[in-house]
Design an enzyme around this catalytic site. Structure first.
Site, PDB file in Angstrom:
ATOM      1  N   CYS A 132      -5.630   3.881 -32.142  1.00  0.00           N
ATOM      2  CA  CYS A 132      -4.743   4.578 -33.089  1.00  0.00           C
ATOM      3  C   CYS A 132      -3.837   5.608 -32.421  1.00  0.00           C
ATOM      4  O   CYS A 132      -3.087   6.302 -33.096  1.00  0.00           O
ATOM      5  CB  CYS A 132      -5.581   5.257 -34.172  1.00  0.00           C
ATOM      6  SG  CYS A 132      -6.819   6.407 -33.522  1.00  0.00           S
ATOM      7  N   GLY A 369      12.159   1.793   0.625  1.00  0.00           N
ATOM      8  CA  GLY A 369      10.852   1.163   0.766  1.00  0.00           C
ATOM      9  C   GLY A 369      10.912  -0.068   1.641  1.00  0.00           C
ATOM     10  O   GLY A 369      11.935  -0.366   2.266  1.00  0.00           O
ATOM     11  N   PHE A 371      10.998  -3.051   0.740  1.00  0.00           N
ATOM     12  CA  PHE A 371      11.767  -4.148   0.170  1.00  0.00           C
ATOM     13  C   PHE A 371      13.211  -3.763  -0.131  1.00  0.00           C
ATOM     14  O   PHE A 371      13.985  -4.582  -0.577  1.00  0.00           O
ATOM     15  CB  PHE A 371      11.087  -4.631  -1.121  1.00  0.00           C
ATOM     16  CG  PHE A 371       9.640  -4.936  -0.925  1.00  0.00           C
ATOM     17  CD1 PHE A 371       9.254  -6.115  -0.318  1.00  0.00           C
ATOM     18  CD2 PHE A 371       8.660  -4.041  -1.311  1.00  0.00           C
ATOM     19  CE1 PHE A 371       7.919  -6.404  -0.112  1.00  0.00           C
ATOM     20  CE2 PHE A 371       7.329  -4.322  -1.116  1.00  0.00           C
ATOM     21  CZ  PHE A 371       6.950  -5.510  -0.509  1.00  0.00           C
ATOM     22  N   GLY A 372      13.563  -2.511   0.084  1.00  0.00           N
ATOM     23  CA  GLY A 372      14.914  -2.057  -0.207  1.00  0.00           C
ATOM     24  C   GLY A 372      14.902  -0.646  -0.752  1.00  0.00           C
ATOM     25  O   GLY A 372      13.908   0.075  -0.651  1.00  0.00           O
ATOM     26  N   LEU A 373      16.015  -0.243  -1.344  1.00  0.00           N
ATOM     27  CA  LEU A 373      16.133   1.112  -1.872  1.00  0.00           C
ATOM     28  C   LEU A 373      15.265   1.320  -3.110  1.00  0.00           C
ATOM     29  O   LEU A 373      15.031   0.388  -3.876  1.00  0.00           O
ATOM     30  CB  LEU A 373      17.588   1.409  -2.229  1.00  0.00           C
ATOM     31  CG  LEU A 373      18.595   1.505  -1.074  1.00  0.00           C
ATOM     32  CD1 LEU A 373      19.994   1.752  -1.622  1.00  0.00           C
ATOM     33  CD2 LEU A 373      18.200   2.631  -0.112  1.00  0.00           C
ATOM     34  N   LYS A 387      12.859  -0.232  -8.028  1.00  0.00           N
ATOM     35  CA  LYS A 387      12.702  -0.735  -6.667  1.00  0.00           C
ATOM     36  C   LYS A 387      13.626  -1.930  -6.489  1.00  0.00           C
ATOM     37  O   LYS A 387      13.438  -2.993  -7.093  1.00  0.00           O
ATOM     38  CB  LYS A 387      11.242  -1.123  -6.438  1.00  0.00           C
ATOM     39  CG  LYS A 387      10.863  -1.314  -4.991  1.00  0.00           C
ATOM     40  CD  LYS A 387       9.339  -1.403  -4.823  1.00  0.00           C
ATOM     41  CE  LYS A 387       8.678  -0.059  -5.064  1.00  0.00           C
ATOM     42  NZ  LYS A 387       7.238  -0.085  -4.724  1.00  0.00           N
ATOM     43  N   ASP A 478      -2.459  -4.206   1.824  1.00  0.00           N
ATOM     44  CA  ASP A 478      -1.652  -3.181   2.519  1.00  0.00           C
ATOM     45  C   ASP A 478      -1.979  -1.792   1.980  1.00  0.00           C
ATOM     46  O   ASP A 478      -1.085  -1.013   1.664  1.00  0.00           O
ATOM     47  CB  ASP A 478      -0.163  -3.485   2.343  1.00  0.00           C
ATOM     48  CG  ASP A 478       0.709  -2.628   3.271  1.00  0.00           C
ATOM     49  OD1 ASP A 478       0.152  -1.999   4.191  1.00  0.00           O
ATOM     50  OD2 ASP A 478       1.930  -2.577   3.060  1.00  0.00           O
TER      51      ASP A 478
END
Length: 614
Positions: A132, A369, A371-373, A387, A478
């Site tokens: 609830c 990071g 994998f990219g910005l 990400k 990781d």
């Protein structure tokens, strides 16, 4: 006169949380219900059991099943609750029959108490009731409490059209939702379990839900539960030959497309999976591989496919290999059915997790990071971390598949994925916003100002999140301080689980060109690329070392090759100055050479919790 024992048995107790930031501990306890008290104790080999708690039955206000959609993070999956004084005790039974016996007995013994009129059918979690959304733990319940419940002899509704016999046929599972069409039928919720009352009629079965309500449901909407009833799974094809399976999977043509089918030998099952993995000549070689599901021959029966990763049921085995190849040519990625082709129902549907580009407002850059910005963003009035995924990291299919996996995992100590945006370039993931950034940066920025309690609490937070992944048969691959994030309340959550295989960073490349973080990796990962929850435990030991060294990099002046040579020689990281001998002992347990000698995350959480109480 001594009280009469009514029930006794081993179950799992969830710890009472004294603070919102306290970790959830799940401990095995021996419970005894007698005519006066509910007691529970800790069994100690060679010693007298230690009493851990005792609740007078006269103080109990509610005893009821807990029905929840959250994953159960311990081995016993059937929770019930006991509300006494101003406390909630959550207990987890090994099966539904056991849970019913205890709830029925507790209700019978307490039905004349000063009971609540309403109760909460779901868990209290993260500072609110899941049923609830009330934020007061002692707020009035939201569902009418029946003090008789299972103890009452409730009359069955009118039998539809034909007389039916055969009471108590076990348990069924709903294949899909069902909305009642009349007064005598019962609503169904997909994947929920129900007690089967009668099953003689060809079209309608009588079932009972977890609240004790009884009604009729369409026969085609439910399936009887057994250890390996596979009919309800989209990957199971009962009547299909090896050749037909190969044709269907080759037509699908997706890496990891798979099905489970009956083998020619009665009672034996085969997993057929499509792969494009290179052949001996190094070129792509589309083909279908077949793996027979085997059973252990001695002791308790267990199922396995490869490398003897053992599971008590076939669905558990398939779920594990959907996340981990573990000896197979590829992970089981896309279930294929004879009548429906490749099913995408392995996670939330696209309309549940796909974010429209116009709903997303991008802000300042937070960092970069693997994998990219990573950008700050706003989505539907909520601050999120966005990400961005570099195009060379993974294909569209891999990206969507990983998102589906991450969306299925939900825990208060995991960074929650809200959705994905695939209709823009680059594609991106929307995560829960963590105000204090990554743990490694947080530790370095507060060097010299970290208390022992805070450092221990951080390790407990991570171990709690990892214990959940462990219970879900999910391997992180990781785990490190850089892949954990910190809230504004200094709570630590685990992030980036399962995505290491797409990383292109040099830090992740060993001398054999396999992708993994060498300085955080267990010997079996470095030597054989063999990942498991126990290899995650090794990485957790290194993360603890990072915490107690205030963000220092492990082996910071050594190359990957030198680290491997040190590990082969039996050397380990030295004790951090801020770590006590007991804390360092836990790190050393994580760094045992043999995986089986390392503790589980559940055991580590217990050990860390005991240190917090000293």
């Amino acid at each position: 006169m001594f009280p009469r024992v009514i029930l006794k048995g081993t179950m799992i107790k969830k710890s009472q949380q004294k603070k919102r930031t306290s970790p959830c501990n799940y401990k095995e306890r021996f419970f005894v219900l007698d005519t006066q008290d509910l007691k529970y104790s800790e069994r100690r080999p060679g010693k007298k059991p230690m009493m851990k708690g005792c609740i007078e039955l006269s103080r109990i206000k509610c005893a009821e099943i807990v029905c929840s959609d959250v994953p159960i993070p311990c081995s016993y999956k059937y929770p019930f609750q006991v509300f006494h004084d101003s406390h909630y005790l959550y207990i987890f039974a090994p099966d539904n029959d056991c849970r019913q016996r205890w709830v029925r007995a507790l209700k019978e013994e307490t039905k004349h108490n000063n009971l609540v009129s309403k109760y909460h059918p779901n868990f209290w979690m993260d500072g609110k009731w899941r049923c609830c959304q009330q934020t007061e733990k002692l707020a009035a319940g939201c569902h009418v409490y029946d003090p008789e419940g299972y103890a009452s002899k409730k009359p069955l509704p009118k039998i539809p059209d034909a007389e039916m016999n055969d009471f108590g046929k076990g348990t069924v599972i709903a294949l899909q939702d069902y909305t009642p069409q009349g007064d005598d039928d019962l609503p169904l919720q997909k994947d929920q379990e129900y007690i089967l009352i009668k099953n003689s009629h060809p079209d309608w079965w009588a079932v009972q839900d977890y609240l004790g309500n009884i009604g009729f449901v369409p026969r085609t909407y439910v399936v009887e539960k057994s250890v390996n009833n596979l009919n309800r799974f989209e990957w199971y094809n009962k009547n299909i030959t090896r050749g037909e399976a190969e044709n269907l999977l080759m037509q699908e043509g997706k890496e990891g497309a798979f099905m489970v089918r009956d083998s020619r030998q009665a009672g034996v099952y085969t997993v057929s999976v499509f792969t494009k993995a290179p052949g001996s000549n190094g070129e792509k070689n589309p083909r279908v591989k077949h793996y027979q599901i085997r059973q252990t021959e001695t002791g308790e029966s267990a199922f396995y496919l490869a490398e003897k990763y053992l599971f008590s049921t076939i669905p558990e085995l398939i779920l594990y290999h959907q996340h981990n190849a573990a000896g197979l040519i590829t992970r089981l990625r896309h279930p294929v059915s004879l009548d429906g082709g490749c099913s995408q129902e392995t996670g939330p549907s696209d309309d549940q997790w796909e974010v429209e580009p116009e709903e997303l407002i991008l802000g300042q850059e937070l960092g970069s990071g693997q994998f990219g910005l990573v950008l700050e963003g706003r989505w539907r009035g909520r601050k999120v971390a966005v990400k961005m995924i570099r195009e060379e990291c993974m294909s569209d299919e891999e990206f969507k598949e990983e998102a589906r996996v991450m969306m299925r995992l939900s825990h208060c100590k995991l960074v929650q994925l809200y959705g994905v945006c695939t209709q823009r370039s680059p594609m991106c993931l929307l995560f829960e916003f963590m105000e204090n950034g990554c743990l490694s940066d947080y530790l370095r920025s507060r060097k010299g100002h970290l208390s022992q309690d805070l450092m221990l609490g951080m390790c407990m937070d991570v171990s709690e999140g990892m214990a959940y992944l462990e219970s879900s048969n999910f391997i992180h691959r990781d785990l490190a301080a850089r892949n954990c994030l910190v809230t504004k309340n200094n709570e630590v959550k685990v992030s980036d689980f399962g995505m290491t295989r797409f990383v292109l960073d040099d830090q992740y490349t060993s001398s054999q060109c396999s992708k993994f973080p060498v300085k955080w990796s267990a010997p079996e990962v470095i030597k054989y690329c063999k990942f498991s929850s126990k290899s995650d435990v090794w990485s957790f030991g290194v993360l603890m070392w990072e915490v107690y060294n205030e963000g220092r990099l492990p082996y910071e002046n050594r190359s990957n090759t030198e680290v491997v040579e040190s590990l082969n020689a039996g050397l380990r990281l030295l004790k951090p100055r801020l770590a006590s001998g007991t804390v360092y002992l836990l790190m050393e347990l994580c760094w045992k050479e043999k995986p089986d000698d390392r503790p589980s995350f559940a055991q580590l959480l217990d050990e860390l919790a005991s240190l917090s109480n000293l």
